[in-house]
Scaffold this motif. Sequence first.
Motif, PDB file in Angstrom:
ATOM      1  N   GLN A   1     -16.276  41.175 -26.757  1.00  0.00           N
ATOM      2  CA  GLN A   1     -16.918  39.387 -27.504  1.00  0.00           C
ATOM      3  C   GLN A   1     -17.057  38.890 -28.853  1.00  0.00           C
ATOM      4  N   HIS A   2     -15.976  39.004 -29.647  1.00  0.00           N
ATOM      5  CA  HIS A   2     -15.830  39.117 -31.240  1.00  0.00           C
ATOM      6  C   HIS A   2     -14.862  38.313 -30.111  1.00  0.00           C
ATOM      7  N   GLU A   3     -12.949  39.194 -29.700  1.00  0.00           N
ATOM      8  CA  GLU A   3     -11.794  38.327 -29.315  1.00  0.00           C
ATOM      9  C   GLU A   3     -12.588  36.761 -28.498  1.00  0.00           C
ATOM     10  N   ARG A   4     -13.949  37.193 -27.851  1.00  0.00           N
ATOM     11  CA  ARG A   4     -14.456  35.740 -27.258  1.00  0.00           C
ATOM     12  C   ARG A   4     -14.666  34.722 -27.868  1.00  0.00           C
TER      13      ARG A   4
ATOM     14  N   GLU B   1      -0.659  27.456 -38.748  1.00  0.00           N
ATOM     15  CA  GLU B   1      -1.373  27.400 -40.007  1.00  0.00           C
ATOM     16  C   GLU B   1      -3.069  28.175 -39.880  1.00  0.00           C
ATOM     17  N   VAL B   2      -3.670  28.805 -38.927  1.00  0.00           N
ATOM     18  CA  VAL B   2      -4.107  30.081 -39.068  1.00  0.00           C
ATOM     19  C   VAL B   2      -3.647  31.395 -39.594  1.00  0.00           C
ATOM     20  N   TYR B   3      -2.483  31.290 -39.142  1.00  0.00           N
ATOM     21  CA  TYR B   3      -1.719  32.246 -39.111  1.00  0.00           C
ATOM     22  C   TYR B   3      -1.238  32.465 -40.569  1.00  0.00           C
ATOM     23  N   GLN B   4      -1.137  31.070 -41.452  1.00  0.00           N
ATOM     24  CA  GLN B   4      -0.481  31.446 -42.296  1.00  0.00           C
ATOM     25  C   GLN B   4      -1.827  31.525 -43.858  1.00  0.00           C
TER      26      GLN B   4
ATOM     27  N   ARG C   1     -10.222  33.637 -40.964  1.00  0.00           N
ATOM     28  CA  ARG C   1     -10.932  35.159 -41.523  1.00  0.00           C
ATOM     29  C   ARG C   1     -12.026  35.601 -40.030  1.00  0.00           C
ATOM     30  N   THR C   2     -12.574  34.482 -39.397  1.00  0.00           N
ATOM     31  CA  THR C   2     -12.163  35.035 -37.449  1.00  0.00           C
ATOM     32  C   THR C   2     -11.831  36.724 -37.436  1.00  0.00           C
ATOM     33  N   ALA C   3     -10.484  36.054 -36.957  1.00  0.00           N
ATOM     34  CA  ALA C   3      -8.796  37.019 -37.166  1.00  0.00           C
ATOM     35  C   ALA C   3      -8.938  37.616 -37.894  1.00  0.00           C
ATOM     36  N   VAL C   4      -8.709  37.985 -39.223  1.00  0.00           N
ATOM     37  CA  VAL C   4      -8.975  38.681 -40.093  1.00  0.00           C
ATOM     38  C   VAL C   4      -9.975  40.371 -40.061  1.00  0.00           C
ATOM     39  N   SER C   5     -10.919  39.475 -39.663  1.00  0.00           N
ATOM     40  CA  SER C   5     -12.694  40.344 -39.441  1.00  0.00           C
ATOM     41  C   SER C   5     -11.832  41.326 -37.991  1.00  0.00           C
ATOM     42  N   HIS C   6     -11.336  40.544 -37.230  1.00  0.00           N
ATOM     43  CA  HIS C   6     -10.836  40.847 -35.752  1.00  0.00           C
ATOM     44  C   HIS C   6      -9.849  41.919 -35.847  1.00  0.00           C
TER      45      HIS C   6
END
Length: 325
Positions: A229-232, A292-295, A259-264
């Motif tokens: 669900q977090h990945e969704r 841009e998110v990656y950076q 931030r959400t990606a790091v949390s995941h």
Amino acid sequence: MKILTVTVPMYNVEAYLDQCLTSFIVPGAEEDLEVLIVNDGSPDHSRDIAAEYAEKYPMIFRIIDKENGGHGSTVNRGIEEAKGKYFKVVDGDDWVEQDAFIHLLFHLKKTDADMVLSNYQWVDHETLEKKKEVEEICPGIEYGPDVPFSQVKDHIFTKMHALTYKTEMLRKQPERLDEKCFYVDTEYIVFPLPYVKTVSAIPDCVYQYRIGMSGQSMNIENMLKRCDQHERVLRRLLTFYGKHRDCEAENLLCETAARTAVSHYKVYFYFPQSHKKELMEMDQFIKKEYPEVYQKMKNPAVEFLRATGYMGYLVVAAAVRMLKK
């Protein structure tokens, strides 16, 4: 017309609901305030408690019964039914500080901003100790007047507890929160941002956010169970960012997705078995589609992983678990 609609999602909160609902009983607020208690098919006695308030204070409280669909479904329904010019979400196990809430209501009568900010406090469930997550919700903003979003967009600390949105704007924007899914608070924060033109703020800590309960969605054991669900939600935030790269809120959307990606990734580290493959695939996907998110994923663990070609996965996972203890 009501000034403010507060939606209270209600599911298995019988132990906390009195504190939540009582906090909205403000003398003289009947004309300005409505509280929609959205019963998400709660199997406990929460509805009986809510019914007492709706009967005693019918000008303020209204119960909406629906089949269980998760937190997002309660917010979606609240937006549909709201009669207030402004809209706020207060979970059934949280509450508002009355004096601060009165200040918020008074401010909402004067403002016409699309987004209204107010601070909030964490309240430890066991000790009742209170702490601000951030000292200022938008450093540098002048409290009171409406200001252009463009002036403050890079300083706003976006958390659901801090936000009050204009109801009309929530209805007009086309996205709806995911249902039967946890972690949709971030969707609620993000989806209106491309449409925000003006912001206003007060310094008061209105929202009182209860922390430290084992059943909370951010508890790591629960996050492991609901990793899919977090990945969704993460993927939906990335897609949304991709659609709105050129809007005024681009930087906020990008930072929130990062931030959400790091949390995941941190959730991956807590699994007893290695999730290195899943992390690598997600990281390469973000790098390719959303550079841009990656950076912006500025996190020591993530940076170390990338620097070692992900060979340091087990070391990082062990370190993250140790830090949590």
